[in-house]
Design a protein around this motif. Sequence first.
Motif, PDB file in Angstrom:
ATOM      1  N   TYR A  61       0.847  -1.181   0.000  1.00 35.91           N
ATOM      2  CA  TYR A  61       0.000   0.000   0.000  1.00 35.91           C
ATOM      3  C   TYR A  61       0.879   1.225   0.000  1.00 35.91           C
ATOM      4  N   TYR A  62       0.583   2.158  -0.850  1.00 38.82           N
ATOM      5  CA  TYR A  62       1.352   3.412  -0.844  1.00 38.82           C
ATOM      6  C   TYR A  62       0.524   4.502  -1.488  1.00 38.82           C
ATOM      7  N   TYR A  63       1.014   5.725  -1.334  1.00 41.20           N
ATOM      8  CA  TYR A  63       0.354   6.847  -1.992  1.00 41.20           C
ATOM      9  C   TYR A  63       1.409   7.600  -2.775  1.00 41.20           C
ATOM     10  N   TRP A  64       0.959   8.477  -3.661  1.00 39.75           N
ATOM     11  CA  TRP A  64       1.927   9.270  -4.415  1.00 39.75           C
ATOM     12  C   TRP A  64       1.312  10.625  -4.732  1.00 39.75           C
ATOM     13  N   GLY A  65       1.943  11.666  -4.231  1.00 35.96           N
ATOM     14  CA  GLY A  65       1.516  13.026  -4.558  1.00 35.96           C
ATOM     15  C   GLY A  65       0.439  13.548  -3.641  1.00 35.96           C
ATOM     16  N   GLY A  66      -0.272  14.540  -4.110  1.00 34.55           N
ATOM     17  CA  GLY A  66      -1.295  15.182  -3.306  1.00 34.55           C
ATOM     18  C   GLY A  66      -0.920  16.607  -2.975  1.00 34.55           C
ATOM     19  N   THR A  67      -1.935  17.403  -2.713  1.00 32.55           N
ATOM     20  CA  THR A  67      -1.720  18.817  -2.405  1.00 32.55           C
ATOM     21  C   THR A  67      -2.408  19.146  -1.102  1.00 32.55           C
ATOM     22  N   TRP A  68      -1.681  19.813  -0.220  1.00 34.74           N
ATOM     23  CA  TRP A  68      -2.232  20.168   1.087  1.00 34.74           C
ATOM     24  C   TRP A  68      -2.454  21.671   1.196  1.00 34.74           C
ATOM     25  N   LEU A  69      -3.555  22.053   1.879  1.00 32.64           N
ATOM     26  CA  LEU A  69      -3.824  23.455   2.163  1.00 32.64           C
ATOM     27  C   LEU A  69      -3.285  23.752   3.553  1.00 32.64           C
ATOM     28  N   MET A  70      -2.573  24.853   3.708  1.00 27.14           N
ATOM     29  CA  MET A  70      -2.022  25.198   5.014  1.00 27.14           C
ATOM     30  C   MET A  70      -2.335  26.655   5.340  1.00 27.14           C
ATOM     31  N   GLY A  71      -2.560  26.921   6.632  1.00 28.25           N
ATOM     32  CA  GLY A  71      -2.827  28.285   7.078  1.00 28.25           C
ATOM     33  C   GLY A  71      -1.522  28.965   7.452  1.00 28.25           C
TER      34      GLY A  71
END
Lengths: 324, 454
Positions: free
Chosen positions: B318-328
Amino acid sequence: MDNIKSIRKVESNDTEPKKRIQKGVSYAKWGYIFIIPFFLVYLAFTLYPQIKTFIFSFQKYFESGLNVFGPKWNNFGNYVALFTKSENGVVMIVKAFTNTMIMWLMGAVFQFLISLVLAVFFTSSRLRLKATGFFKAVFYMPNLIMASAFAFLFYALFNTVGPINQLAQMMGWADKPIDFISTYPWSTRTLVATMNFILWFGNTTILLMAGIMGIDESLFESARMDGASSNRVFFDITLPLLKPILVYVLITSLIGGLQMYDVPYLLTKGGGEPNFSTMTIVMLLNKYLSANNYGMAGAVAVVLFVITGGLSFLVFRMIRRKDD
Amino acid sequence: MKKLFLGLFAALAALTLVGCRKTPAKSDSKVFHIMAWNEEFKGFFEKYVCDERAKFVEAAEKKDDSLKPKEYHYDGKLVKWTIVPSEGGQYQKSLDQHLKANETASDDEKVDMFLAEADYILKYSNSKYTTPIKDLGVYNLSNTYEYTSQVASDSKGVVKGVSFQCCPAGVIYRRSIAKAVFGTDDPAKVQEKISNWDKFNAVAADMKAKGYYMTSSFAETYRAFSNNVTQPWVNDDLKLQFDPQIEAWMAQAENFIKNEYTLTAGIWEDGCTNEMFATGKTFCWFGPAWYYNFCMGNAQDETKGCFGDWAVCEGPAYYYWGGTWLMGAAGGNDDYLVGKCMNSFINDKDVCKALVKNEGQFSNNQKANKEVAAEYEKEGTGNAFLGGQNDTKFYLDLAKRIQIKGMTIYDQYCNEGLQKAFGEFLKGAVATKADAIANFKTQLHIDCPEIVFE
């Protein structure tokens, strides 16, 4: 124009009152005013950064993430680190210097040989080649192309799925794609040297031609009348008289070569592959800069400055001696 | 008297509630300022959350950009974007400058929210320049996938960011090659064949025997290993350490190259992606949902591609790749708006469903994903590129099982550096494995001088 006129006036008329002379001289201040912008720009964007670089080279000063370490005095720590063996058992700055010199030499040998031959052909009053203007323009043309565009072209040609490999496989010269760019040190170095050669031989040809044309034509004519062969003329007249120009061109080329950067950087995507064998001094400098390590980058820059400074001094002395 | 007591009690209760859940105050600033490196999220923000979203939806439906409002607002505040491309570290450099100056910047210049990628998110979550999402008014993470919070947590476990997408990844394989080698192209049956690394390696030999490559890059499987490490690349004493998973990848890569199960190309190089054409001889690629459109252009090529000859299964890890996070951003004016925006993208089911259905995303809202997957199932529709497979349903379960451990701010340097240096060994440019690792450390020492080696 006004300036010249007034000076002439001053020279031609010694009996003019003193006031007049002063007015003529005062024009000189405009000269200084006109060069102020250059010096302002020079001070702000060249001298100040140079001094800063020099100071940074004695400081521990780098960023990691959002944290800044330093600046803290480190005396000669950066220089010691620079000349210490890295994890891979190699002193990186020495390796970078060696790489730079090897790749420069590989290109320069051919560059000077071929430029010399072309310059002699083009200026020979005996051969009277036609359309030399056209050939000169063609040879000079690669120098007008950006080195980056050139590097991309070579990358496109020589990568493992590029046309050169396709051709090699089609003709049966290779059963598998050959990695010209990032596996064999000498193949990558040859590509870099070839590019530098193509980019610069036209430029060298034109400089050497100017040098040969500066030699008194009567020397060639009398030698020929005395029955000297072309070889004899070349080795006993052209070469000795061309020597000052040749040395000048050689050393400026060496200084340019020491700063070799764009071609190997773009061909190897900044890595200096394979096995750091195409990493030049400026590429190493850039590695430190992109890591926001101002101290170490400063130290590399100062080392490069000392080397090029020494070579420039040589050129300077040579030109002075010629004038004397 | 009773009423008075009740009143007092209510007031007390309200006070305690306010005490533990402080809602960020509204400010008088007139601008909501967001920083990003491309327009992807901007498009979602405009279509689904801004005040004038109806107009943007209309413009998208009519495919007429002139209908888009030039200026638009979020909760009445003018939305301002600063978009800096990420090439050559430009985005991070600009962002760092903005964040460091945020406290003293003028109201219009203050950054309120910014976007970050997994590769460098720790640099920001571990800094004082980001605000915990709790303080922004985001309390409910029950709908999201756990790993998305793990990735955005600082070293003390405080969550600092929210992802609007979830990127579970699997093995994307050629159906025709699966049929030729296994006799079936059914994802469940193919999964059985490659459900762990031993099986995967054994299948690679079968592929070779039938004239195929298992993968087309030695680094293809890297993330499936590196996402499952148990110890960080760099420990608390700033010492570099090799996790057994990384060792396992090196062993596999060496074995695959030696036996010609894979190629020496990097994962972004033409040598790897050219294998995606119909004429390619490679069985599989490792990637998430965004990989189809972003990286598999050759497979989707109308004349030379093989659209529909693909399917996806879990693969060996199982793994993930990438993604975008919103930060304050700390020091921003509009914390409550940052929280409101984050909540919309993880807790507003309509927004999340729209992301899945209209934008080809796998959202960070389990319920929304589930409902869309069920709708597709009912309609019998699926992804045409994957020969009709309902991949939204497939990713549902996968996403829940991803766990992240041992991230550090050095991961990008370590992961990319090791792949590059080890690749040189596999190509034969460097004589031994030890030399390759020494070169990796040499480069790492230039990039991060504070890391120490054994």
